[in-house]
Scaffold this motif. Structure first.
Motif, PDB file in Angstrom:
ATOM      1  N   THR A  49     -52.312  46.189 -19.214  1.00 12.29           N
ATOM      2  CA  THR A  49     -52.172  45.615 -18.033  1.00 12.29           C
ATOM      3  C   THR A  49     -53.532  46.316 -17.258  1.00 12.29           C
ATOM      4  N   ASN A  50     -54.171  47.030 -18.048  1.00 11.66           N
ATOM      5  CA  ASN A  50     -55.515  47.659 -17.447  1.00 11.66           C
ATOM      6  C   ASN A  50     -56.766  46.829 -17.861  1.00 11.66           C
ATOM      7  N   VAL A  51     -57.145  46.036 -17.006  1.00  8.42           N
ATOM      8  CA  VAL A  51     -58.253  45.087 -17.274  1.00  8.42           C
ATOM      9  C   VAL A  51     -59.408  45.638 -16.577  1.00  8.42           C
ATOM     10  N   GLU A  52     -60.273  46.350 -17.326  1.00  5.00           N
ATOM     11  CA  GLU A  52     -61.499  46.915 -16.393  1.00  5.00           C
ATOM     12  C   GLU A  52     -62.738  45.927 -16.612  1.00  5.00           C
ATOM     13  N   VAL A  53     -63.337  46.029 -15.414  1.00  6.03           N
ATOM     14  CA  VAL A  53     -64.470  45.266 -15.408  1.00  6.03           C
ATOM     15  C   VAL A  53     -65.606  45.789 -14.452  1.00  6.03           C
TER      16      VAL A  53
ATOM     17  N   GLU B  78     -68.513  35.846 -19.577  1.00  3.59           N
ATOM     18  CA  GLU B  78     -67.356  36.751 -19.653  1.00  3.59           C
ATOM     19  C   GLU B  78     -66.342  36.218 -18.390  1.00  3.59           C
ATOM     20  N   ALA B  79     -66.977  35.642 -17.369  1.00  5.79           N
ATOM     21  CA  ALA B  79     -65.881  34.969 -16.440  1.00  5.79           C
ATOM     22  C   ALA B  79     -65.237  33.890 -16.935  1.00  5.79           C
ATOM     23  N   ALA B  80     -65.866  32.919 -17.670  1.00  6.10           N
ATOM     24  CA  ALA B  80     -65.313  31.821 -18.430  1.00  6.10           C
ATOM     25  C   ALA B  80     -64.217  32.243 -19.373  1.00  6.10           C
ATOM     26  N   LEU B  81     -64.644  33.303 -20.321  1.00  7.01           N
ATOM     27  CA  LEU B  81     -63.871  33.755 -21.291  1.00  7.01           C
ATOM     28  C   LEU B  81     -62.341  34.351 -20.616  1.00  7.01           C
ATOM     29  N   ARG B  82     -62.554  35.346 -19.644  1.00 10.37           N
ATOM     30  CA  ARG B  82     -61.453  35.869 -19.012  1.00 10.37           C
ATOM     31  C   ARG B  82     -60.624  34.671 -18.461  1.00 10.37           C
ATOM     32  N   ASN B  83     -61.190  33.648 -17.620  1.00 12.48           N
ATOM     33  CA  ASN B  83     -60.554  32.528 -17.106  1.00 12.48           C
ATOM     34  C   ASN B  83     -59.576  31.789 -18.266  1.00 12.48           C
ATOM     35  N   SER B  84     -60.196  31.656 -19.507  1.00  9.37           N
ATOM     36  CA  SER B  84     -59.466  30.825 -20.451  1.00  9.37           C
ATOM     37  C   SER B  84     -58.490  31.790 -20.943  1.00  9.37           C
ATOM     38  N   LEU B  85     -58.867  33.136 -21.311  1.00  9.10           N
ATOM     39  CA  LEU B  85     -57.719  34.187 -21.730  1.00  9.10           C
ATOM     40  C   LEU B  85     -56.529  34.075 -20.764  1.00  9.10           C
ATOM     41  N   ALA B  86     -56.765  34.066 -19.539  1.00 13.14           N
ATOM     42  CA  ALA B  86     -55.696  34.063 -18.406  1.00 13.14           C
ATOM     43  C   ALA B  86     -54.902  32.841 -18.683  1.00 13.14           C
ATOM     44  N   ASP B  87     -55.668  31.572 -18.869  1.00 16.48           N
ATOM     45  CA  ASP B  87     -54.713  30.388 -19.196  1.00 16.48           C
ATOM     46  C   ASP B  87     -53.896  30.647 -20.367  1.00 16.48           C
ATOM     47  N   CYS B  88     -54.395  30.941 -21.447  1.00 19.21           N
ATOM     48  CA  CYS B  88     -53.526  31.326 -22.364  1.00 19.21           C
ATOM     49  C   CYS B  88     -52.337  32.056 -22.201  1.00 19.21           C
TER      50      CYS B  88
ATOM     51  N   LEU C  48     -50.549  40.087 -16.695  1.00 15.48           N
ATOM     52  CA  LEU C  48     -51.722  40.220 -17.429  1.00 15.48           C
ATOM     53  C   LEU C  48     -52.797  38.900 -17.230  1.00 15.48           C
ATOM     54  N   SER C  49     -52.199  37.773 -17.253  1.00 19.13           N
ATOM     55  CA  SER C  49     -52.816  36.807 -17.074  1.00 19.13           C
ATOM     56  C   SER C  49     -53.548  36.708 -15.483  1.00 19.13           C
ATOM     57  N   LEU C  50     -52.674  37.133 -14.708  1.00 15.70           N
ATOM     58  CA  LEU C  50     -53.254  37.448 -13.109  1.00 15.70           C
ATOM     59  C   LEU C  50     -54.469  38.423 -13.031  1.00 15.70           C
ATOM     60  N   LYS C  51     -54.528  39.311 -13.884  1.00 21.19           N
ATOM     61  CA  LYS C  51     -55.434  40.463 -13.739  1.00 21.19           C
ATOM     62  C   LYS C  51     -56.631  39.783 -14.435  1.00 21.19           C
ATOM     63  N   HIS C  52     -56.609  39.025 -15.245  1.00 24.16           N
ATOM     64  CA  HIS C  52     -57.591  38.421 -15.909  1.00 24.16           C
ATOM     65  C   HIS C  52     -58.470  37.248 -14.916  1.00 24.16           C
ATOM     66  N   TYR C  53     -57.410  36.618 -14.545  1.00 21.63           N
ATOM     67  CA  TYR C  53     -57.839  35.695 -13.328  1.00 21.63           C
ATOM     68  C   TYR C  53     -58.747  36.418 -12.380  1.00 21.63           C
ATOM     69  N   GLU C  54     -58.176  37.504 -11.879  1.00 20.38           N
ATOM     70  CA  GLU C  54     -58.746  38.443 -10.743  1.00 20.38           C
ATOM     71  C   GLU C  54     -59.970  38.792 -11.337  1.00 20.38           C
ATOM     72  N   ALA C  55     -60.158  39.322 -12.406  1.00 21.57           N
ATOM     73  CA  ALA C  55     -61.574  39.848 -12.905  1.00 21.57           C
ATOM     74  C   ALA C  55     -62.586  38.603 -12.926  1.00 21.57           C
ATOM     75  N   SER C  56     -62.129  37.516 -13.526  1.00 13.39           N
ATOM     76  CA  SER C  56     -62.853  36.360 -13.544  1.00 13.39           C
ATOM     77  C   SER C  56     -63.386  35.907 -12.176  1.00 13.39           C
ATOM     78  N   LEU C  57     -62.585  35.987 -11.297  1.00 12.78           N
ATOM     79  CA  LEU C  57     -62.660  35.778  -9.918  1.00 12.78           C
ATOM     80  C   LEU C  57     -63.926  36.510  -9.230  1.00 12.78           C
TER      81      LEU C  57
ATOM     82  N   LEU D  27     -59.200  30.167  -8.189  1.00 10.75           N
ATOM     83  CA  LEU D  27     -58.213  30.177  -7.237  1.00 10.75           C
ATOM     84  C   LEU D  27     -57.024  29.226  -7.370  1.00 10.75           C
ATOM     85  N   MET D  28     -57.605  28.061  -7.835  1.00  6.63           N
ATOM     86  CA  MET D  28     -56.623  26.951  -8.064  1.00  6.63           C
ATOM     87  C   MET D  28     -55.381  27.321  -9.269  1.00  6.63           C
ATOM     88  N   SER D  29     -56.158  27.833 -10.320  1.00  5.89           N
ATOM     89  CA  SER D  29     -55.323  28.429 -11.389  1.00  5.89           C
ATOM     90  C   SER D  29     -54.377  29.468 -11.098  1.00  5.89           C
TER      91      SER D  29
END
Length: 179
Positions: A110-114, A123-133, A142-151, A169-171
């Protein structure tokens, strides 16, 4: 199936692109300085081709709704992208890095360092797609952490009113609403 055929072709192209990056290292070590011809891709373009092909694999897997494998492929693309930005030019470290990625499992950390000062829109797009999956495979934290990093990346690049900020934000809202 057409998607499976496409995946096989992309995987073959990825192996060739990885070999091309390894050859780039050989050329730099032999001559000391790499000078591409006018018709040859630059070193950055060669590395970007590896990331792009890994991303295409992830997108195909996501399209097939094989979210476990898609998450793994997005994570590999993310590691490649971040790693190439910090690239150590030694041949052995590059070969080792590329080979390690072939067996990389999906992270359960759960350590998502950015490093927000050194990020890209990719990188933002990759993290967003990873969060979706990750959301699809039952890893909402873990999804939320990647969304937060992407945001955070999207806000730094485009500001609070950029449409990509709203998309993330919608995701995040959908994820939190389904929890």
């Amino acid at each position: 199936d057409d998607i499976d055929n496409a995946l096989n072709q992309i995987r073959s192209a990825l192996e060739l692109a990885k070999a091309d990056v390894e050859n780039l290292i050989d050329e730099e070590e032999i001559g000391g300085i790499y000078i591409p011809s006018i018709h040859e891709p630059s070193p950055a373009e060669r590395k970007n081709a590896v990331v792009d092909l890994q991303l295409k694999i992830a997108d195909c897997l996501s399209y097939k709704e094989d979210y476990d494998l898609a998450a793994e492929a997005y994570e590999k693309a993310l590691h490649l992208h971040v790693g190439f930005r910090r690239w150590n030019r030694s041949r052995e470290s590059t070969k080792k890095y590329l080979n390690q990625l072939s067996g990389l499992p999906v992270s359960t950390s759960t350590n998502v360092e950015v490093d927000i000062s050194n990020t890209t829109s990719l990188e933002a797009a990759l993290r967003n797609s990873l969060a979706d999956c990750l959301a699809h495979i039952g890893q909402p934290e873990l999804s939320l952490k990647h969304y937060e990093a992407s945001l955070a990346i999207k806000r730094r690049i485009g500001g609070d009113h950029h449409n990509e900020v709203a998309h993330t934000l919608m995701s995040m809202g959908a994820l939190l609403g389904s929890s």
